[in-house]
Design an enzyme around this catalytic site. Structure first.
Site, short mmCIF file in Angstrom:
data_model
loop_
_atom_site.label_atom_id
_atom_site.label_comp_id
_atom_site.label_asym_id
_atom_site.label_seq_id
_atom_site.Cartn_x
_atom_site.Cartn_y
_atom_site.Cartn_z
N CYS C 148 40.15 31.29 17.01
CA CYS C 148 38.70 31.20 17.03
C CYS C 148 38.13 31.12 15.62
CB CYS C 148 38.07 32.38 17.75
SG CYS C 148 36.28 32.20 17.84
N ILE C 209 42.61 21.31 20.97
CA ILE C 209 42.23 22.07 19.79
C ILE C 209 41.10 23.05 20.14
CG2 ILE C 209 42.88 20.22 18.22
CD1 ILE C 209 39.91 19.55 17.84
N THR C 211 37.67 24.79 18.40
CA THR C 211 36.61 24.11 17.65
C THR C 211 36.94 23.97 16.16
OG1 THR C 211 35.50 26.22 17.42
CG2 THR C 211 34.81 24.83 19.25
N GLY C 261 39.12 18.75 23.51
CA GLY C 261 38.26 18.45 22.36
C GLY C 261 37.45 17.20 22.67
C1 FMN Z 1 30.24 27.89 23.57
C2 FMN Z 1 31.71 27.87 23.38
C3 FMN Z 1 32.46 29.04 23.52
C4 FMN Z 1 33.83 29.03 23.35
N1 FMN Z 1 34.55 30.19 23.50
C5 FMN Z 1 35.91 30.16 23.39
C6 FMN Z 1 36.69 31.33 23.62
O1 FMN Z 1 36.19 32.39 23.96
N2 FMN Z 1 38.03 31.24 23.48
C7 FMN Z 1 38.67 30.07 23.14
O2 FMN Z 1 39.89 30.03 23.04
N3 FMN Z 1 37.95 28.94 22.93
C8 FMN Z 1 36.59 28.96 23.04
N4 FMN Z 1 35.87 27.80 22.85
C9 FMN Z 1 36.59 26.55 22.49
C10 FMN Z 1 36.81 25.69 23.73
O3 FMN Z 1 37.62 26.37 24.65
C11 FMN Z 1 37.45 24.35 23.35
O4 FMN Z 1 38.71 24.59 22.76
C12 FMN Z 1 36.62 23.57 22.36
O5 FMN Z 1 35.25 23.72 22.65
C13 FMN Z 1 36.95 22.05 22.33
O6 FMN Z 1 36.72 21.43 23.54
P1 FMN Z 1 35.34 20.67 23.92
O7 FMN Z 1 35.02 19.73 22.81
O8 FMN Z 1 35.63 20.00 25.23
O9 FMN Z 1 34.31 21.73 24.06
C14 FMN Z 1 34.49 27.81 23.03
C15 FMN Z 1 33.75 26.64 22.89
C16 FMN Z 1 32.37 26.65 23.06
C17 FMN Z 1 31.62 25.37 22.90
#
Ligand code: FMN
Ligand code: FAD
Ligand code: FAD
Ligand code: FMN
Ligand code: FES
Ligand code: FES
Lengths: 264, 321, 321, 264
Positions: C148, C209, C211, C261
């Site tokens: 994270c 991935i 973020t 991602g």
């Molecule tokens: C609002 C938000 C909260 C997130 N919380 C977590 C989390 O608690 N644990 C984790 O491993 N990833 C967390 N992520 C990351 C997502 O699981 C994911 O890896 C990342 O957003 C990329 O995918 P996306 O572009 O489809 O959102 C979070 C992402 C967002 C946007």
């Protein structure tokens, strides 16, 4: 070239995915020549998706109305955006871009071979050839009848032409390249200009390998800048000693001698 | 930064001439902080048709290598959401051609040039530096491209190793004795160490970021959309990433930072300046907004005027955290 | 990959039942490769109003820590071009609350759960694992959030060191004996080493991935737009970056990869599968397209039908390079 | 809540930056209650900039026409997009979201305090209070006369109201909070609902620190999901033992007891 904001005079639907957009621009009318293109922004100010401009050949110029037009086919998000624009809307474009085709000093007989939307840049060329009192033959090939309305534009030019469609829905049934191959002798001594899908261009390259005709081809490639600075839009061309090098379609082209192009 | 935060803004009359846009990036003096990024701008021929390119803070050239480079096979360009993937592969005419052909053209137009150099090993960088000697007094600085993602897979070239960076900078600096900028990669994790190494080598500033390694796939043909498989991502999509890198490096105060990545408007440029960039680079935006260079210079002046700030240097690094 | 490339597609009748969407990610069997990402999905209460969430391949929970976490101060959200910056900061109710409250709710709805865990040190991960023991046979897998960007600055937590990754995975695996997925960071340069370490520790798969570190600045107030200064970038903007990471890791064949991602459509999901992901994660898209989960499952089936491909596994890693 | 595609019945310009959009949706008319909101997609399908949906309070419901409306002010790229939509266009939204305000069992006297666009959610509340035969007073404050046309809507409700503008261009000149402070006794025994800029809400919190009125506040914060899963839209509220915790505006709100809110 200039960065312009032109008023849309009309955005007419020719068929399901084919549109003709007429844009007011005294500058383009004055400056543009056949073979050149404009690069259009396909998103409102401040919106970055889609990001890049889209290139479109100048299809026609009507000097007395100070308008030019593009004929475009809706493929993806950029052209989708364009298809929703209406009379009175402004469109952000830059042009004219690319080298123009100079008909002065060329043969008196001109053969234009267009496949699909590849007919777009050839139309203005035909029009100018007519003005120059050349003998023009337009050979066009399409999948189906979606270019039917375009035939009306063509008829206005009062030139000889033939249309082939794969499904026979307008013109004769068959492939335009087969027509050219079978009638190659007919066009002996013609200068040839072609534009269309890569497969078609390869076939034409083959057909004309051993002939002495001057054959020019208008090429397409994904573009970023459109003005020659990014080296994004390159095509492989023959160089000295069996080597090749890359030329930019937007600036060194879009028209090339078909014999220098290396299609992969 | 705290002393800046506490300083009062100087109130000024409504007069352009009273607003200072000039910045010093180490020993590099620029009339304004707007620099065109390497590989995204010509020498005036193209953009000179839209505005007077001599007004730009500086223009960085395409990266030049010793020999001409063919570059990668097409397709080299792919659009992504708010981004551009490219795999140009450092196509260039070679340094000799630059010196003979492009440089005189740029000089004639009064463009302030930063010359970008790219070597595939240490020796190439030195050889390049020797070649550049003859024009060195007529250019603003040398930028060393230590970060192109399109030449080694994954973007981790030999030049990302801090010890190498120091050596390269030092050797170029020794030969040319003009300001040297090290352009680093966002794909490298050791940004701080790399910057320290550049500083030790004698660099004047750091340029970040180069493009981010990215990729796109054609689901109908199963082929990558770039013939080179991966490419470098630029444009608005990477702006937040670039800004975070610029901030994290600038606050270490190792060297002045030239910030770039997705700048498409004066607001974007201001974000980078506030985050700590001493100057900004405009890349991909040139392809979409052809007059972006002058738009940003004018926009900076307008902003300062509106906010009654006398000097652009007052906002550099002024981020309130 | 070559043997797959040469295999002929099996022609099929126009019948949904003949199309196989199920995948095996190591020992994890899923009915389809569509997983909801950690932190972007509830337990059915919300999205259950749009479609039957039990149809999803799996749902990954928000990352849980031992104690409830307040999370970061607001603003926590900032929109960027085609992207979303967040600095939620792992706000969660704590593992006990999950087990008592959320888990029964999810179970009742028939959701296949992947439980995401986050520990600030080695011991916390072990303690979490002990807590989870009582429900371990009712969940699909454990995902360890080793990445994270919102808890340590720069996103480089202790958990990015390969040796630590191996230890953490091993200790959790030893206690729970169910599949463990390691979620890695795009901000770490040593992705391959980290994956090897996870594999050695006994992990079943890698999720990438998380973020990307990013930032945004308010040019009127000089303040960062996120109270936490930096945040994590997600959404379409990062898709090319994610895809490149997935491809570069999947082709090493260290462990199966769950790719995520910026996936916002079935086409996006297919890009990841073709690039080598054994399953895909949908995150930010849930905030904009509330029915994206079922849209993608249906879309995958339609695509395979149209392309006359019998089995989704035939397209995984099929990229032609 | 449902994901919906509603037809736009009208998109009327109230003043330079203020618009009222009327949308056809039997579902929203049936389900929505005062205080709830909808989350609107502000880009065409397949375009990801701007990315996030935008939240808007339900301003009015006209059950007999199966339409609801939102009153919105053009601030940035999302609302700019909305302002260009036209009658007949479809709009992609989800709703109703958030907790509604239940007037049943509340005092018979209701004071609504709205600042700027903060009047939007209060209008439907006023309307419902009127239906429930409550005594409603609407106190509204604006910068200038841009909400003049909204006054016509208000007049339709046939309730008592006062309008203050900073420049005195409509109503009285001054700040609405000053009016409340000076007339606090007048509204003794009223239930208060307020919505507006943070500074105004802080002032109201101050004004009512020692009073016994029930004061509810409708809050705003940047939102990602709008449905309670991302924890993006939190506000600090008081918790046990002088501690605080975060509550989600989209799901735990948007209405809160003003005394529990901690404004930073
Ligand atoms: C609002 C938000 C909260 C997130 N919380 C977590 C989390 O608690 N644990 C984790 O491993 N990833 C967390 N992520 C990351 C997502 O699981 C994911 O890896 C990342 O957003 C990329 O995918 P996306 O572009 O489809 O959102 C979070 C992402 C967002 C946007
Ligand atoms: C010099 C030149 C002249 C052209 N003239 C015409 C014309 O007169 N009429 C017409 O309909 N089309 C013409 N095209 C093709 C036209 O530019 C594309 O169809 C258009 O860019 C597709 O955009 P999109 O957003 O709808 O499609 P998308 O597939 O969403 O576009 C994605 C990206 O790919 C690029 N792209 C897609 N197809 C092509 C293509 N065939 N050539 C180059 N780039 C492409 C786009 O510019 C964009 O960057 C021309 C192309 C070039 C290079
Ligand atoms: C529960 C709720 C109800 C609302 N009701 C109304 C209403 O009835 N009428 C109205 O005009 N406005 C209302 N707003 C504010 C409205 O959502 C914003 O003005 C709008 O999102 C601005 O979008 P933009 O793209 O024009 O501006 P931009 O500044 O470009 O938006 C950028 C980002 O910031 C967010 N944002 C900007 N301003 C606000 C804000 N004040 N509150 C929350 N997020 C914001 C946007 O959603 C977007 O994600 C409400 C907000 C909330 C949270
Ligand atoms: C088409 C293209 C070519 C580039 N060529 C170079 C180059 O030759 N040398 C270099 O250092 N950077 C090169 N870059 C990177 C840019 O200079 C810049 O660092 C990057 O694009 C980020 O800025 P932007 O988002 O404003 O484009 C290139 C970028 C693009 C898009
Ligand atoms: S598109 Fe940039 S050089 Fe042709
Ligand atoms: S916006 Fe996601 S929890 Fe409120």
């Amino acid at each position: 070239m200039k960065l312009l904001n032109g008023e849309i005079i009309s955005n007419e639907r020719y068929s399901e995915y084919l549109y003709k957009m007429v844009i007011f621009s005294p500058y383009i009318c004055r400056e543009a020549r056949p073979g050149q293109f404009v690069n259009i922004r396909c998103a409102p100010e401040g919106i970055y998706d889609p990001l890049l401009r889209r290139p479109f050949s100048i299809f026609d110029i009507e000097e007395k109305f100070n308008v030019f037009s593009i004929l475009y086919s809706v493929k993806g998000r950029g052209t989708e955006f364009m298809s929703h624009l209406e009379k009175g809307d402004l469109i952000d474009f830059i042009g004219p871009l690319g080298n123009y085709i100079d008909l002065a000093g060329t043969k008196n007989n001109v053969l234009l071979i267009g496949g699909g939307i590849g007919i777009a840049p050839l139309y203005l060329l035909a029009k100018q050839a007519v003005v120059m009192k050349k003998n023009v033959f337009f050979a066009a090939g399409f999948k189906d009848k979606s270019y039917q309305k375009w035939e009306d534009d063509l008829i206005e030019l009062k030139i000889d032409y033939t249309i082939y469609t794969e499904d026979g829905s307008i013109g004769s049934k068959g492939m335009i390249c087969d027509y050219i191959r079978s009638n190659i002798k007919l066009f002996n001594g013609y200068d040839v200009y072609c534009c269309g899908p890569k497969e078609m261009l390869k076939t034409i390259q083959n057909i004309y390998t051993k002939s002495s005709n001057r054959v020019s081809v208008l090429l397409e490639e994904k573009m970023a800048c459109g003005v020659g600075v990014c080296n994004g839009c390159v095509v492989k061309v023959k160089h000295v000693k069996g080597e090749f090098r890359y030329k930019r379609i937007c600036k060194d082209g879009p028209t090339f001698d078909i014999r220098e192009v290396i299609f992969d | 930064m705290t002393d800046k935060q506490n300083s009062l803004f100087v109130f000024i009359e409504e007069n352009n001439n009273d607003i200072n846009l000039s910045v010093n990036i180490g020993k590099i003096h620029l009339e304004n902080p707007v620099i065109m990024c390497s590989g995204t701008f010509g020498y005036g021929e193209e953009y000179g048709q839209f505005y007077n390119t001599a007004l730009l803070g500086a223009v960085t050239t395409k990266s030049y290598s010793l020999k001409p480079e063919k570059g990668n096979p097409p397709p080299r360009i792919c659009e992504t959401p708010a981004g551009l993937l490219n795999s140009i592969g450092l196509q260039n005419d070679g340094i000799d051609c630059f010196i003979k052909k492009h440089f005189p053209e740029a000089e004639r137009r009064g463009i302030k040039l930063i010359l970008s150099l790219f070597g595939s090993d240490m020796d190439e960088f030195s050889e390049l530096a020797y070649k550049v000697s003859e024009i060195k007094d007529k250019i603003v600085a040398i930028e060393l491209n230590l970060s192109c993602p399109n030449v080694k897979e994954g973007g981790i070239a030999f030049s990302s190793v801090p010890a190498d960076i120091k050596k390269i900078v030092r050797s170029v600096k020794r030969i040319l004795k003009i300001p040297v900028i090290a352009k680093l990669s966002p794909n490298q994790h050791n940004l701080i160490e790399a910057a320290v190494a550049a500083e030790k080598g004698g660099a004047e500033a750091i340029s970040i970021i180069n493009t981010v390694v990215g990729m796109s796939v054609d689901i109908e043909t199963f082929k990558p959309r770039l013939a080179n498989v991966t490419g470098g991502l630029s444009g608005p999509a990477i702006k937040p990433i670039a800004l975070a890198k610029v901030y994290s490096l600038a606050k270490e105060k190792i060297l002045p930072v030239i910030g770039m990545g997705g700048i498409f408007s004066v607001e974007d440029a201001l974000e980078f300046l506030i985050a700590g960039a001493s100057a900004v680079g405009i890349g991909t935006a040139n392809f979409i907004k052809y007059d972006i260079g002058v738009t940003i210079i004018d926009g900076l002046r307008e902003y300062l005027k509106r906010r009654k700030i006398h000097d652009i240097n007052e906002i550099i690094g002024r981020l309130e955290v």
